[in-house]
Write a protein that holds these residues in place. Structure first.
Motif, PDB file in Angstrom:
ATOM      1  N   ALA A 239       0.821  -1.202   0.000  1.00  0.00           N
ATOM      2  CA  ALA A 239       0.000   0.000   0.000  1.00  0.00           C
ATOM      3  C   ALA A 239       0.859   1.257   0.000  1.00  0.00           C
ATOM      4  CB  ALA A 239      -0.927   0.000   1.206  1.00  0.00           C
ATOM      5  N   ALA A 240       0.332   2.338  -0.562  1.00  0.00           N
ATOM      6  CA  ALA A 240       1.051   3.608  -0.664  1.00  0.00           C
ATOM      7  C   ALA A 240       0.226   4.720  -0.037  1.00  0.00           C
ATOM      8  CB  ALA A 240       1.351   3.930  -2.121  1.00  0.00           C
ATOM      9  N   TYR A 241       0.910   5.798   0.348  1.00  0.00           N
ATOM     10  CA  TYR A 241       0.264   6.945   0.993  1.00  0.00           C
ATOM     11  C   TYR A 241       0.745   8.237   0.355  1.00  0.00           C
ATOM     12  CZ  TYR A 241      -1.059   3.500   4.465  1.00  0.00           C
ATOM     13  OH  TYR A 241      -1.575   2.380   5.075  1.00  0.00           O
ATOM     14  N   ASN A 242      -0.140   9.231   0.323  1.00  0.00           N
ATOM     15  CA  ASN A 242       0.191  10.530  -0.223  1.00  0.00           C
ATOM     16  C   ASN A 242       0.584  11.469   0.927  1.00  0.00           C
ATOM     17  OD1 ASN A 242       0.493  12.837  -1.723  1.00  0.00           O
ATOM     18  ND2 ASN A 242      -1.701  13.216  -1.953  1.00  0.00           N
ATOM     19  N   VAL A 243       1.851  11.416   1.323  1.00  0.00           N
ATOM     20  CA  VAL A 243       2.351  12.283   2.392  1.00  0.00           C
ATOM     21  C   VAL A 243       2.976  13.497   1.711  1.00  0.00           C
ATOM     22  CG1 VAL A 243       3.755  12.327   4.494  1.00  0.00           C
ATOM     23  CG2 VAL A 243       2.769  10.195   3.719  1.00  0.00           C
ATOM     24  N   ASP A 244       2.123  14.311   1.091  1.00  0.00           N
ATOM     25  CA  ASP A 244       2.571  15.411   0.244  1.00  0.00           C
ATOM     26  C   ASP A 244       1.453  16.439   0.166  1.00  0.00           C
ATOM     27  OD1 ASP A 244       4.017  16.929  -1.567  1.00  0.00           O
ATOM     28  OD2 ASP A 244       4.584  15.219  -2.803  1.00  0.00           O
ATOM     29  N   LEU A 245       1.635  17.471  -0.644  1.00  0.00           N
ATOM     30  CA  LEU A 245       0.588  18.461  -0.839  1.00  0.00           C
ATOM     31  C   LEU A 245      -0.696  17.773  -1.276  1.00  0.00           C
ATOM     32  CD1 LEU A 245       2.517  21.276  -2.738  1.00  0.00           C
ATOM     33  CD2 LEU A 245       1.699  21.357  -0.383  1.00  0.00           C
ATOM     34  N   ALA A 246      -1.754  17.939  -0.502  1.00  0.00           N
ATOM     35  CA  ALA A 246      -3.016  17.247  -0.763  1.00  0.00           C
ATOM     36  C   ALA A 246      -4.136  18.253  -0.928  1.00  0.00           C
ATOM     37  CB  ALA A 246      -3.332  16.286   0.382  1.00  0.00           C
ATOM     38  N   SER A 247      -4.998  18.017  -1.906  1.00  0.00           N
ATOM     39  CA  SER A 247      -6.106  18.925  -2.170  1.00  0.00           C
ATOM     40  C   SER A 247      -7.395  18.483  -1.496  1.00  0.00           C
ATOM     41  CB  SER A 247      -6.332  19.054  -3.678  1.00  0.00           C
ATOM     42  OG  SER A 247      -6.575  17.787  -4.251  1.00  0.00           O
ATOM     43  N   SER A 248      -7.402  17.287  -0.883  1.00  0.00           N
ATOM     44  CA  SER A 248      -8.600  16.813  -0.193  1.00  0.00           C
ATOM     45  C   SER A 248      -8.228  15.628   0.674  1.00  0.00           C
ATOM     46  CB  SER A 248      -9.687  16.409  -1.198  1.00  0.00           C
ATOM     47  OG  SER A 248      -9.310  15.224  -1.875  1.00  0.00           O
ATOM     48  N   LEU A 249      -9.196  15.156   1.460  1.00  0.00           N
ATOM     49  CA  LEU A 249      -8.986  13.956   2.256  1.00  0.00           C
ATOM     50  C   LEU A 249      -9.016  12.703   1.400  1.00  0.00           C
ATOM     51  CD1 LEU A 249     -11.110  14.806   5.436  1.00  0.00           C
ATOM     52  CD2 LEU A 249      -8.652  14.404   5.366  1.00  0.00           C
ATOM     53  N   GLY A 250      -9.518  12.839   0.172  1.00  0.00           N
ATOM     54  CA  GLY A 250      -9.494  11.716  -0.747  1.00  0.00           C
ATOM     55  C   GLY A 250      -8.143  11.625  -1.433  1.00  0.00           C
ATOM     56  N   GLY A 251      -7.848  10.467  -1.957  1.00  0.00           N
ATOM     57  CA  GLY A 251      -6.598  10.293  -2.678  1.00  0.00           C
ATOM     58  C   GLY A 251      -5.362  10.307  -1.816  1.00  0.00           C
ATOM     59  N   LEU A 252      -5.511   9.950  -0.528  1.00  0.00           N
ATOM     60  CA  LEU A 252      -4.361   9.935   0.373  1.00  0.00           C
ATOM     61  C   LEU A 252      -3.736   8.555   0.504  1.00  0.00           C
ATOM     62  CD1 LEU A 252      -5.508  12.322   3.261  1.00  0.00           C
ATOM     63  CD2 LEU A 252      -4.070  12.826   1.279  1.00  0.00           C
ATOM     64  N   ASP A 253      -4.373   7.544  -0.063  1.00  0.00           N
ATOM     65  CA  ASP A 253      -3.775   6.212  -0.011  1.00  0.00           C
ATOM     66  C   ASP A 253      -4.130   5.443  -1.280  1.00  0.00           C
ATOM     67  OD1 ASP A 253      -6.446   5.691   0.378  1.00  0.00           O
ATOM     68  OD2 ASP A 253      -6.238   4.841   2.374  1.00  0.00           O
ATOM     69  N   ALA A 254      -3.378   4.386  -1.509  1.00  0.00           N
ATOM     70  CA  ALA A 254      -3.607   3.520  -2.662  1.00  0.00           C
ATOM     71  C   ALA A 254      -3.384   2.080  -2.241  1.00  0.00           C
ATOM     72  CB  ALA A 254      -2.676   3.888  -3.815  1.00  0.00           C
ATOM     73  N   SER A 255      -4.162   1.192  -2.809  1.00  0.00           N
ATOM     74  CA  SER A 255      -4.072  -0.231  -2.485  1.00  0.00           C
ATOM     75  C   SER A 255      -2.804  -0.835  -3.057  1.00  0.00           C
ATOM     76  CB  SER A 255      -5.297  -0.970  -3.043  1.00  0.00           C
ATOM     77  OG  SER A 255      -6.495  -0.446  -2.518  1.00  0.00           O
ATOM     78  N   PRO A 256      -2.407  -2.012  -2.570  1.00  0.00           N
ATOM     79  CA  PRO A 256      -1.241  -2.699  -3.146  1.00  0.00           C
ATOM     80  C   PRO A 256      -1.450  -2.989  -4.624  1.00  0.00           C
ATOM     81  CG  PRO A 256      -1.918  -3.740  -1.088  1.00  0.00           C
ATOM     82  CD  PRO A 256      -3.002  -2.782  -1.452  1.00  0.00           C
ATOM     83  N   GLU A 257      -0.362  -3.039  -5.361  1.00  0.00           N
ATOM     84  CA  GLU A 257      -0.431  -3.428  -6.757  1.00  0.00           C
ATOM     85  C   GLU A 257       0.262  -4.773  -6.935  1.00  0.00           C
ATOM     86  OE1 GLU A 257       1.542  -0.251  -8.872  1.00  0.00           O
ATOM     87  OE2 GLU A 257       3.459  -1.280  -8.838  1.00  0.00           O
ATOM     88  N   LYS A 258      -0.196  -5.516  -7.936  1.00  0.00           N
ATOM     89  CA  LYS A 258       0.378  -6.828  -8.227  1.00  0.00           C
ATOM     90  C   LYS A 258       0.564  -6.961  -9.729  1.00  0.00           C
ATOM     91  CE  LYS A 258      -1.370  -9.265  -4.160  1.00  0.00           C
ATOM     92  NZ  LYS A 258      -1.978 -10.506  -3.632  1.00  0.00           N
TER      93      LYS A 258
END
Length: 736
Positions: A500-519
């Motif tokens: 999983a990944a996280y958006n620990v950066d400039l954010a424009s909303s509470l959405g889009g702050l994480d992403a599921s694992p990729e395979k």
């Protein structure tokens, strides 16, 4: 359901195209190092040993697509950093990102990740002497005292696990007991380029050896400052390696290593390509020009220590690799790169620490070989960033938005593989890796001024805490068949995983702050051969890879967006060829055809500068090309040596071609590179222990983009980063 008949017919047609292209180019190369350089001691046509599957095996028999680049080739081609290596392998590229030293965006077979914050990980694992070197700020370093570099393409989930979903770059430095003696090298060139390198190796007694190497390079910037300020893109880089080996018996050895770097260059980061309130042809828009009134600077430091212990017997080898690394950087950027203050400050710093432990047991009996291992990884990364609005925005007081966060990663894995020879010609291999990875992310975005202006601009105050636990099984299976004593075919199935990944950066909303694992699931067929009295080496591979929930990081002008594309598909054919025409002449090169596209991506963010009034922020990017995925790449080189009465004259010429790529998923022409072809030349004289050579890189002074993004929220509608212009110089080296 995949129509494999259609897929492989297309792959074979593409394979024929690659072969024809390579034949026309008369090129060659299992990584430009199929043989030792002409004039080296020993059999120049001996096979190459690789450890891409974590056990030594001949490259000819290794059932995967891997390029091996020798230390001799690195020297002969004048390669300086990992960035320079990419042309030596098909379907491999690296983009500068906004700062090549910090966000080196490596692409293998069309898969790359914009790693511009601590919550994201690259899909290409870079290892030095068996140790994962972690964050991208560690990627750009001197290729100092290197024995070889191996680039394995495609998912490497079984042997390497996390963050190798696109491939692996495996750097092997020289052993402490290799080549005792001393050597040095001095380089000088335009832009006041200076580089010095020294290596010293000693065997203190029968069981103890030590080796040290250091290199320092400096160069003035090649981005010209229009107002007389400091030119950007300069180099000020110190790299060192120190190792010691203790071998109390023939069966037992310990190697301790310490390596690091200190970077004080002045990066260009990028230049403004379209700026609010400026005409389309403003002067600093011209390539390789800046006009910043606020400083661009970077302080980057990294070091790591490791201990490798190995015990061998007739039947088994037990290996332990223990490592610790820390890295940090502090940087400042003038985003508008002009004599204007849209941004008063853009300061960013990251600090990371990790510990890793790997234990492997490898051996065999009869026709069976095995590899068993356990791996542990613990990493803590912290970030502290601040961006302030300037007076030219019309907002008084230079209000600042701060983003602070941390990401803790803990990963453990068990892995194993069995290789079995069914007959003298037919072999099977099956492997499996189980990984459990835990992450904890904490992120605070705050308008420190309290004015509310950043909320108005789309950057709300927020606090985010994320936790994830991801379990993965990454299997692999191969079947190999020797169609002749020096010719093998193989078919390979493999899977890879990125947590999983996280958006620990400039954010424009509470959405889009994480992403599921990729395979990723990959299917590959390959052919490897040595023929013409082992003067001709040929490697061909065709592959098909399906990515589920591909992580996509986008700069959209109003912050960073992080999401999962539904699916992506990557297909292609790649080939490498080496031909030793005579004791004096060697040809080498590679070529690749690639089709990498989003199979489903209906939540694709649109850069702000591309949104018409009243338009949507998101679009459907299904069918579009992946970022940094060229349809064609080709590389060719010629090496020639002529003995003369006063020594040996040597010459090398190489040509590297890449088709156009997109820098963001909407495939807009505004964020696209042009095709480019680069030519490099080298001519020198070897006399005894001394070499002197003249060289030129980018002979035609080609201007080409390496990156572009949208920063409309800061008044910059489009940025642009460029590759280096023509550089030239001389090198003097000696070994004693």
């Amino acid at each position: 359901m995949i129509n494999w008949g259609y897929r492989w017919k297309g792959a074979l047609r593409a394979s024929a195209a690659v072969g024809a292209t390579m034949g026309a180019m008369m090129t060659a190369a299992t990584g430009s190092s199929a043989w030792a350089a002409v004039g080296d001691e020993g059999d120049a046509r001996a096979d190459i040993t690789v450890t891409a599957r974590k056990v030594p095996e001949p490259l000819l028999k290794a059932p995967l697509a891997v390029t091996s680049i020798s230390g001799d080739t690195i020297v002969a081609a004048g390669l300086q950093t990992i960035t320079d290596l990419t042309r030596m392998a098909p379907n491999v590229d690296i983009s500068g990102g906004i700062a090549g030293q910090l966000q080196g965006q490596i692409s293998i077979r069309g898969i790359s990740t914009l790693v511009r914050n601590i919550g994201l990980e690259t899909g290409v694992g870079i290892y030095v002497d068996g140790v994962y070197i972690g964050r991208p700020e560690n990627f750009v370093q001197h290729l100092l005292d290197v024995d070889r570099v191996e680039i394995a393409r495609g998912p490497q989930g079984t042997e390497y696990g996390k963050n190798t979903i696109a491939g692996v770059v495996n750097v092997q430095t020289k052993q402490p007991d290799a080549d005792p003696g001393a050597s040095f090298r001095l380089d000088a060139g335009n832009y006041d380029y200076r580089r010095a390198e020294g290596v010293l190796g000693m065997r203190l007694n029968d069981g103890v050896s030590v080796r040290g190497a250091v290199a320092y390079a400096r160069q003035d910037g090649f981005y010209k400052h229009l107002s007389g300020g400091k030119d950007a893109g300069s180099t000020d880089l110190l790299t060192w390696r120190l190792s010691a080996k203790y071998a109390p018996t023939d069966q037992l050895s310990f190697i301790a290593r310490w390596e690091g770097l200190r970077d004080r260059g002045t990066p260009a980061f990028f230049q403004a390509d379209a700026l609010a309130g400026y005409p389309a042809d403003f002067p600093s828009r011209e390539p390789l020009h800046v006009n910043n009134n606020r400083p661009n600077w970077l302080h980057r430091d990294s070091q790591g220590v490791s201990l490798t212990a190995e015990w061998t017997s007739d039947a088994v080898t037990l290996t332990s690799i223990t490592a610790y690394r820390d890295s940090s950087y502090n940087a400042a950027l003038d985003d508008d790169q002009e004599q204007v203050d849209f941004v008063a400050a853009d300061n960013f710093s990251d600090d990371s620490h990790f510990f890793s432990q790997e234990l492997r047991l490898a051996g065999g009996t009869g026709k069976l070989r095995y590899l068993l291992g356990v791996y542990y990884f613990d990493q803590m990364v912290r970030t502290d960033r601040g961006i302030a609005l300037g007076a030219n925005t019309g907002v008084p007081g230079e209000p600042m938005l701060t983003t602070k966060g941390s990401v803790k990663t803990e990963s453990g894995a068990l892995f194993g593989r069995l290789d079995y020879e069914l007959t003298d010609r037919l072999s099977l291999s099956a492997g499996l890796r189980y990984t459990r990875e835990r992450k904890r992310a904490h992120f605070v975005q705050d308008d420190a001024s309290g004015t509310g202006i950043f909320t108005f601009l789309g950057f709300p105050n927020l606090t985010f805490d994320g936790r994830s636990t991801d379990d993965d099984l990454s299997p692999s299976a191969t079947i190999s068949y020797a169609v002749a004593p020096d010719a093998n075919v193989y078919a390979r199935f493999s899977r890879g995983f990125k947590s999983a990944a996280y958006n620990v950066d400039l954010a424009s909303s509470l959405g889009g702050l994480d992403a599921s694992p990729e395979k990723a699931t990959s299917y590959e067929i390959g052919f490897k051969a040595l023929t013409l009295d082992k003067r001709l080496r040929l490697n061909l591979a065709a592959f098909h890879t399906d990515y589920d929930r591909l992580q996509v990081s986008q700069v959209l002008g109003s912050g960073l967006a992080l999401t999962n594309a539904g699916r992506a598909r990557v297909e292609g054919v790649e080939g490498e060829l080496s031909l030793q025409l005579s004791s004096r002449l060697r040809l080498e090169g590679n070529a690749a055809v690639l089709d990498a596209h989003y199979k489903r991506f209906d939540n694709c963010g649109v850069p702000a500068s591309l949104i018409p009034p009243g338009g949507d922020d998101y679009t459907d990017c299904t069918g579009n090309d992946l970022v940094l995925a060229p349809h064609f790449t080709g590389y060719g080189a010629v090496n020639y040596e002529v003995p003369v009465s006063f020594g040996t004259i040597f010459a090398r010429a190489d040509v590297d071609h890449r088709s156009a790529v997109y820098f963001e998923p909407t495939n807009s022409d505004a964020f696209k590179s042009d095709p480019r072809t680069l030519v490099n030349l080298r001519l020198g004289l070897r006399h005894g222990q001394w070499d002197i050579a003249a060289w030129v890189q980018n002979l035609t002074d080609k201007v080409y983009k390496t990156y572009a993004d949208d920063r409309s929220g800061l008044g910059v509608f489009r940025t642009a980063a460029y590759g280096a212009p023509r550089t030239y110089g001389v090198s003097l080296s000696a070994a004693f």
